[in-house]
Design an enzyme around this catalytic site. Structure first.
Site, short mmCIF file in Angstrom:
data_model
loop_
_atom_site.label_atom_id
_atom_site.label_comp_id
_atom_site.label_asym_id
_atom_site.label_seq_id
_atom_site.Cartn_x
_atom_site.Cartn_y
_atom_site.Cartn_z
N HIS A 111 -18.24 8.45 -10.01
CA HIS A 111 -17.67 7.70 -11.14
C HIS A 111 -18.47 7.89 -12.42
O HIS A 111 -18.35 7.11 -13.36
CB HIS A 111 -17.58 6.21 -10.79
CG HIS A 111 -16.55 5.92 -9.75
ND1 HIS A 111 -16.54 4.76 -8.99
CD2 HIS A 111 -15.49 6.65 -9.31
CE1 HIS A 111 -15.51 4.79 -8.15
NE2 HIS A 111 -14.86 5.92 -8.32
N ALA A 222 -28.49 -5.71 1.81
CA ALA A 222 -28.73 -4.28 2.05
C ALA A 222 -30.22 -3.98 2.11
O ALA A 222 -30.64 -3.07 2.83
CB ALA A 222 -28.06 -3.45 0.97
#
Length: 236
Positions: A111, A222
């Protein structure tokens, strides 16, 4: 058992613990701002100052942020796999540079990258750590008022798709970290991996929109779950 080739897809969730906002969660950027007014070519054409201000603010946030334990764990895994003759292919939906600053040597930004500018006149890119304003000139072609963030907006094609899909097909583990499972084509990669009989695992704070497509999952921050998962496979 240590996999030889790992394909890792990361999303906004991996950078959330570094203080960078997610997009589609409750309270995320697109809950607070209208993406159609800030993240499309049409929005930039209609009101470039507002669009540039939004991305200038985000760029300053990226520069102020620091990589977290999840970013560093992937960098260690990449180095470990390389030493073993393997490969970690790191594909990110994120436009920040936290993977690189954590030590990852090869990052594919599907992106785009917020710390780069692209010229709408010559299409070339340049490094950019300061604000973009309309009076700026392109360092490549010297056109004035043609710089925009080098990010993929809604309605634009993601980058490096052929290389990404080729790397995925050659992998023996697909790992998605901090992804919403809502943005395509990235959200379809888990099913593409399954079509190639590649084991899949989701590491996320909460189940993603496509969680049912994964063989395995680890839920939690995470910074905790990813190092533990990689350590279990001899990659830390």
């Amino acid at each position: 058992m240590t996999p030889k080739t790992i394909f890792v897809l990361t999303g906004a969730g991996i950078s959330a613990e570094s203080g960078l906002g997610t997009f589609r969660d409750r309270g995320g950027l697109w809950a607070r701002f209208d993406p159609m007014r800030l993240a499309t070519p049409e929005a930039y054409a209609a009101d470039p100052d507002t669009v540039l201000d939004f991305y200038n603010h985000r760029r300053r946030g990226v520069i102020a942020a620091e990589p977290n334990a999840a970013h560093r764990a992937l960098a260690r895994a990449e180095a470990r796999l390389s030493a073993l003759g393997g490969r970690l292919f790191l594909c990110t939906q994120n436009v920040d540079d936290l993977h690189e600053r954590a030590g990852s040597a090869a990052v594919v930004h599907m992106h785009g990258e917020l710390l780069k500018a692209r010229c709408t006149a010559c299409a070339r890119t340049s490094e950019r750590r300061t604000d973009i304003v309309r009076t700026d000139s392109c360092p490549r072609c010297e056109a004035v008022g043609t710089l925009r963030p080098d990010v993929v907006w809604f309605g634009e094609m993601p980058l490096h798709l052929e290389a990404i899909e080729a790397a995925l097909a050659e992998s023996d583990l697909f790992l998605a970290v901090g992804t919403s499972g809502a943005v395509y084509p990235a959200a379809g990669y888990v099913r593409l991996a399954r079509a190639h009989a590649i084991p899949t695992c989701e590491i996320n704070l909460n189940p993603s929109d496509n969680a049912d497509a994964f063989d395995d999952a680890r839920y939690g921050p995470a910074s905790v779950t990813l190092p533990a998962y990689l350590s279990d496979r001899g990659l830390q």
